[in-house]
Design an enzyme around this catalytic site. Structure first.
Site, PDB file in Angstrom:
ATOM      1  CG  ASP A 104     -28.261  46.073   3.969  1.00 48.17           C
ATOM      2  OD1 ASP A 104     -27.229  45.615   3.453  1.00 48.17           O
ATOM      3  OD2 ASP A 104     -28.258  47.001   4.795  1.00 48.17           O
ATOM      4  CD  GLU A 126     -26.882  44.028   9.671  1.00 47.76           C
ATOM      5  OE1 GLU A 126     -27.069  44.312   8.487  1.00 47.76           O
ATOM      6  OE2 GLU A 126     -25.764  44.082  10.198  1.00 47.76           O
ATOM      7  CD  GLU A 140     -26.927  49.199   0.248  1.00 47.26           C
ATOM      8  OE1 GLU A 140     -27.532  50.209  -0.168  1.00 47.26           O
ATOM      9  OE2 GLU A 140     -25.749  48.957  -0.062  1.00 47.26           O
ATOM     10  CG  HIS A 259     -15.042  50.273  -1.628  1.00 50.15           C
ATOM     11  ND1 HIS A 259     -15.614  49.856  -2.801  1.00 50.15           N
ATOM     12  CD2 HIS A 259     -15.563  49.491  -0.653  1.00 50.15           C
ATOM     13  CE1 HIS A 259     -16.475  48.872  -2.539  1.00 50.15           C
ATOM     14  NE2 HIS A 259     -16.459  48.630  -1.240  1.00 50.15           N
TER      15      HIS A 259
HETATM   16  N1  UDP Z   1     -13.312  46.577   6.524  1.00 48.72           N
HETATM   17  C1  UDP Z   1     -12.194  45.826   6.171  1.00 48.72           C
HETATM   18  N2  UDP Z   1     -11.170  46.423   5.480  1.00 48.72           N
HETATM   19  C2  UDP Z   1     -11.226  47.740   5.104  1.00 48.72           C
HETATM   20  C3  UDP Z   1     -12.370  48.502   5.442  1.00 48.72           C
HETATM   21  C4  UDP Z   1     -13.408  47.877   6.145  1.00 48.72           C
HETATM   22  O1  UDP Z   1     -12.108  44.642   6.487  1.00 48.72           O
HETATM   23  O2  UDP Z   1     -10.254  48.210   4.473  1.00 48.72           O
HETATM   24  C5  UDP Z   1     -14.405  45.897   7.260  1.00 48.72           C
HETATM   25  C6  UDP Z   1     -14.943  46.615   8.475  1.00 48.72           C
HETATM   26  O3  UDP Z   1     -14.266  46.241   9.642  1.00 48.72           O
HETATM   27  C7  UDP Z   1     -16.402  46.175   8.521  1.00 48.72           C
HETATM   28  C8  UDP Z   1     -16.732  45.874   7.085  1.00 48.72           C
HETATM   29  O4  UDP Z   1     -15.503  45.814   6.374  1.00 48.72           O
HETATM   30  O5  UDP Z   1     -16.580  44.977   9.256  1.00 48.72           O
HETATM   31  C9  UDP Z   1     -17.612  46.980   6.555  1.00 48.72           C
HETATM   32  O6  UDP Z   1     -17.683  46.891   5.220  1.00 48.72           O
HETATM   33  P1  UDP Z   1     -18.144  48.096   4.312  1.00 48.72           P
HETATM   34  O7  UDP Z   1     -17.917  49.385   5.001  1.00 48.72           O
HETATM   35  O8  UDP Z   1     -17.491  47.853   2.994  1.00 48.72           O
HETATM   36  O9  UDP Z   1     -19.690  47.790   4.114  1.00 48.72           O
HETATM   37  P2  UDP Z   1     -20.987  48.227   4.918  1.00 48.72           P
HETATM   38  O10 UDP Z   1     -20.848  47.750   6.317  1.00 48.72           O
HETATM   39  O11 UDP Z   1     -21.105  49.706   4.785  1.00 48.72           O
HETATM   40  O12 UDP Z   1     -22.092  47.533   4.201  1.00 48.72           O
END
Ligand code: UDP
Length: 387
Positions: A104, A126, A140, A259
């Protein structure tokens, strides 16, 4: 439709954020295993440049086109128009039969829109997640709804996602329930960590360097937060809640790989200055993060992907946002939606910490998002539908 004796099916993968790289990797591996059928090209937008360059290598993805699209303080409209222009150039050069997008993001939305303008079939991985609120998550919900309206094939992680699509008028015959490829990737990475001595040593050493307590044996809560709609008051509240939980539970450690978004950083960096059991560290590579997830006590997050991953590891999730498009984990009782209210977050975290029965209930291994076979299922459908 292609005849087996004809040219291969030309597939273009468009992706560019950290979660997309993680979720697209198993698709890339399966397409490569079937290279007698598919000619695969990758177009990486680099929407999350700093988070993905190493990740792409460690997940063994070969990049054919890197659009390097990100600029400092870029507006969403500028990002979208730059993506449309540049993805179109790649399409004209590679002339794919199918374009695969995942999830998304603006990269996925722009990839799908370019495919639509060029009359190329869009396959959406997805598909069908809905929060039913265009403002949360933003943008998203808009991106995934728009992609669904122009997709040819829809790969839904769960039956609920399929129902959402049917309710929007998408034909049943074009929807396949496959599970989420994020689980395929997680299993692969944790399996490598177990089997491969070199990878095991490297990850352990890196975590030892980055984390200044014993992450192998100490009890710790793993935190992430980055959602655009949480920036401002919600993150201020989340920060105050975390601060109160850390003060009350000073034997437990808290780790927050922060982040890179500067708006997220300014709120949370105030925390470490005051608490010696709260550790804010730089974002972790996916391999390291997966291992840490498997070792933690529980997770507090606003992430999408982590809601899907943690239930495979039996780790409860307190979800710090108001709404989720991944409600299956909440229904299963392994994820709890706690919003951004200071008292609610503190109450739910303290309950998990102090009540063993509550913890046991939420830590059962029951993952509604798949069993690690999603990419195989998706590639089989592509063969069935396009050969
Ligand atoms: N993740 C990572 N390192 C971190 C934090 C998260 O590799 O320091 C991974 C986590 O395992 C997951 C993905 O990043 O697979 C999620 O990304 P994020 O939370 O940034 O995005 P969202 O899923 O909310 O779009």
């Amino acid at each position: 439709m292609k005849n087996k004796l004809d040219n291969k099916i030309k597939v273009l993968l468009v992706f560019g954020t950290r979660p997309e790289v993680i979720k697209m990797a198993p698709i890339f591996w399966e397409l490569k295993k079937n290279s007698e059928v598919f000619k695969t090209t990758t177009c990486v937008t680099s929407q999350h440049k700093s988070l993905i360059s190493k990740l792409i290598n460690s997940l063994r993805i070969k990049v054919d086109f890197d659009l390097r699209i990100m600029k400092k303080n870029q507006k969403l409209s500028d990002l979208t128009s730059a993506l449309l222009k540049n993805i179109n150039i790649v399409i004209e050069e590679t002339k794919p039969d199918i374009i695969l997008v995942q999830g998304d993001t603006i990269s996925a939305f722009a990839g799908a829109l370019c495919a639509f303008y060029n009359n190329i079939k869009i396959c959406h991985i997805e598909a069908g997640l809905r929060s039913f609120d265009m403002k949360a998550p933003f943008p998203e919900e808009f991106c995934r709804k728009s992609i669904s309206s122009i997709s040819y094939l829809n790969f839904s992680p769960t039956n609920l996602n399929k129902t959402n699509l049917i309710n929007e008028g998408i034909l049943k015959k074009n929807i396949y329930v496959t599970g989420n490829t994020v689980i395929d990737c997680l299993f692969e990475v944790l399996d490598l960590y177990k089997r491969n001595k070199h990878i095991n040593n490297t990850i352990n050493r890196t975590l030892d360097n980055k984390i200044s307590f014993n992450w192998r044996s100490d009890k710790f809560i793993l935190i992430t937060g980055h959602r655009r709609e949480n920036i401002g008051t919600a993150f201020e509240n989340i920060m105050l809640a975390l601060s109160s939980i850390a003060k009350t539970n000073n034997k437990i450690k808290f780790v927050y790989p922060i982040h890179p978004n500067p708006l997220v950083r300014t709120t949370f960096e105030k925390l470490t200055k005051r608490l010696n059991n709260f550790f804010i560290i730089e974002p972790l590579d996916y391999f390291e993060f997966s291992v840490l997830m498997s070792k933690c006590f529980f997770l507090m997050t606003d992430s999408g992907g982590i809601q899907e991953e943690a239930p495979s590891l039996g780790k409860p999730v307190l979800l710090m946002r108001e709404k989720t498009e991944r409600i299956e984990g909440v229904y299963e009782g392994v994820v709890k939606l706690v919003g951004s209210n200071i008292k609610t977050i503190a109450k739910e975290a303290n309950l998990l910490i102090s009540n063993t029965n509550e913890y046991k209930k939420m830590s059962k291994i029951n993952n509604p998002y798949g069993n690690g076979m999603a990419a195989k299922k998706i590639i089989k459908v592509l063969k069935d539908r396009f050969l």
